[in-house]
Design a protein around this motif. Sequence first.
Motif: not given
Length: 159
Positions: A14-26
Amino acid sequence: MTGIAKPRHGIIPWPPVIYVVAIALSVVLGMLYPLPWIGDIFGDLLFGVGWVALFGVAMLWITAIRVMMRAKTTFDPNAEPDHLVTSGPFGITRNPMYLANTLLLIGVAFITGIAWFLLFAFIAAFATQKLAIEKEEKILAAKFGKKYRDYAKRVRRWI
């Protein structure tokens, strides 16, 4: 067998997935729906603070990785750790790598003026705590017992 179920990690790291999604959405939301930013008033100050934050990210990552390599423990958030690491940045925060990921989003927000990064930094940190950290803590407590519980009392989860 004691009949007590041993806590286990999930399948998804989860951690890498969560942060990559956060970056993409931002990035996407920053282009499609830019939010107001206080950069006009504090632009230069925030820009400098953002770069200091990114320097902190690099230092947290480098020192956490070095300490984990010396301890010969896994970097995989879904693997069971071989050793309890409590030195280096782990003596200040129990999750220096997750803290660095969150700080990365905050630093990028300050540098770019894309407010979505700031919002998603906190959402990603909350999601990481719920989907990963709380499970990791149960695994560490089960494996290392009193040693982990004493460490958790001494060192905060985030900062």
